[in-house]
Design a protein around this motif. Structure first.
Motif, PDB file in Angstrom:
ATOM      1  N   ARG A 161      -4.326  -4.307  -4.327  1.00 50.56           N
ATOM      2  CA  ARG A 161      -4.193  -2.837  -4.378  1.00 50.56           C
ATOM      3  C   ARG A 161      -5.366  -2.178  -3.619  1.00 50.56           C
ATOM      4  NH1 ARG A 161      -1.617  -0.726  -9.965  1.00 50.56           N
ATOM      5  NH2 ARG A 161       0.329  -1.816  -9.684  1.00 50.56           N
ATOM      6  N   LYS A 162      -6.527  -2.788  -3.696  1.00 50.02           N
ATOM      7  CA  LYS A 162      -7.670  -2.223  -3.008  1.00 50.02           C
ATOM      8  C   LYS A 162      -7.508  -2.330  -1.496  1.00 50.02           C
ATOM      9  CE  LYS A 162     -11.247  -2.886  -6.455  1.00 50.02           C
ATOM     10  NZ  LYS A 162     -12.501  -3.516  -6.775  1.00 50.02           N
ATOM     11  N   THR A 163      -6.885  -3.419  -1.053  1.00 53.39           N
ATOM     12  CA  THR A 163      -6.712  -3.598   0.393  1.00 53.39           C
ATOM     13  C   THR A 163      -5.614  -2.692   0.940  1.00 53.39           C
ATOM     14  OG1 THR A 163      -5.191  -5.448   0.009  1.00 53.39           O
ATOM     15  CG2 THR A 163      -7.529  -5.967   0.391  1.00 53.39           C
ATOM     16  N   LYS A 164      -4.744  -2.202   0.146  1.00 56.72           N
ATOM     17  CA  LYS A 164      -3.661  -1.350   0.651  1.00 56.72           C
ATOM     18  C   LYS A 164      -4.141   0.007   0.754  1.00 56.72           C
ATOM     19  CE  LYS A 164       0.274  -3.878  -1.047  1.00 56.72           C
ATOM     20  NZ  LYS A 164       1.471  -3.843  -1.798  1.00 56.72           N
TER      21      LYS A 164
END
Length: 156
Positions: free
Chosen positions: A153-156
């Motif tokens: 989720r952090k990378t998106k």
């Protein structure tokens, strides 16, 4: 089981059939309805006698040719203590000796049971430890999955 084995039902039914067969000629001219009753009852009782005999033979065969009412209850590790005495009185020393032997055996059995109980308790504890380990590993797996989802989720 006695003198007739397990064929008591066969014997009783056979005696009844024989009595009916023997009485039939005396009651033929007494009343016409009795002739009909005997014509029905005599073959039926002989058939029941034959059926009882065949059934008991089958039961004896299925139970290793032994009488079906024999009560042979035995344990694998039983021990019989026999004493020989002169006359009707058993000596007090013999009774004490037998009592001490049985006490020793009883104590051995109690110790064996205690050892088995402690082994069962140890195994139960080990099972609960394994269940706890499985739960911990399950929680670690869930935590790892959550970390992966959070990093995605952090990378998106």
């Amino acid at each position: 089981m006695g003198y007739v084995g397990n064929h008591l039902a066969t014997l009783v039914t056979g005696v009844f059939a024989a009595i009916l067969t023997g009485l039939w000629p005396y009651f033929v001219d007494f009343a016409p309805i009795l002739d009909l009753v005997f014509m029905i009852a005599v073959p039926i009782t002989w058939f029941l006698t034959l059926t009882c005999w065949i059934t008991q033979k089958s039961t004896d065969y299925m139970h290793n040719h032994a009488p079906s009412h024999s009560e042979k209850k035995s344990l694998n590790n039983t021990r019989t203590i026999e004493t020989t005495t002169t006359g009707n009185q058993v000596g007090l020393s013999e009774i004490k000796q037998i009592q001490s032997e049985l006490s020793v055996e009883l104590n051995n059995v109690k110790e064996s049971v205690k050892l088995k109980d402690s082994e069962i308790e140890r195994l139960n504890q080990e099972i609960s430890n394994l269940e706890t380990r499985v739960q911990i590993e399950s929680l670690k797996t869930e935590l790892a999955n959550l970390k992966i989802l959070a990093s995605e989720r952090k990378t998106k």
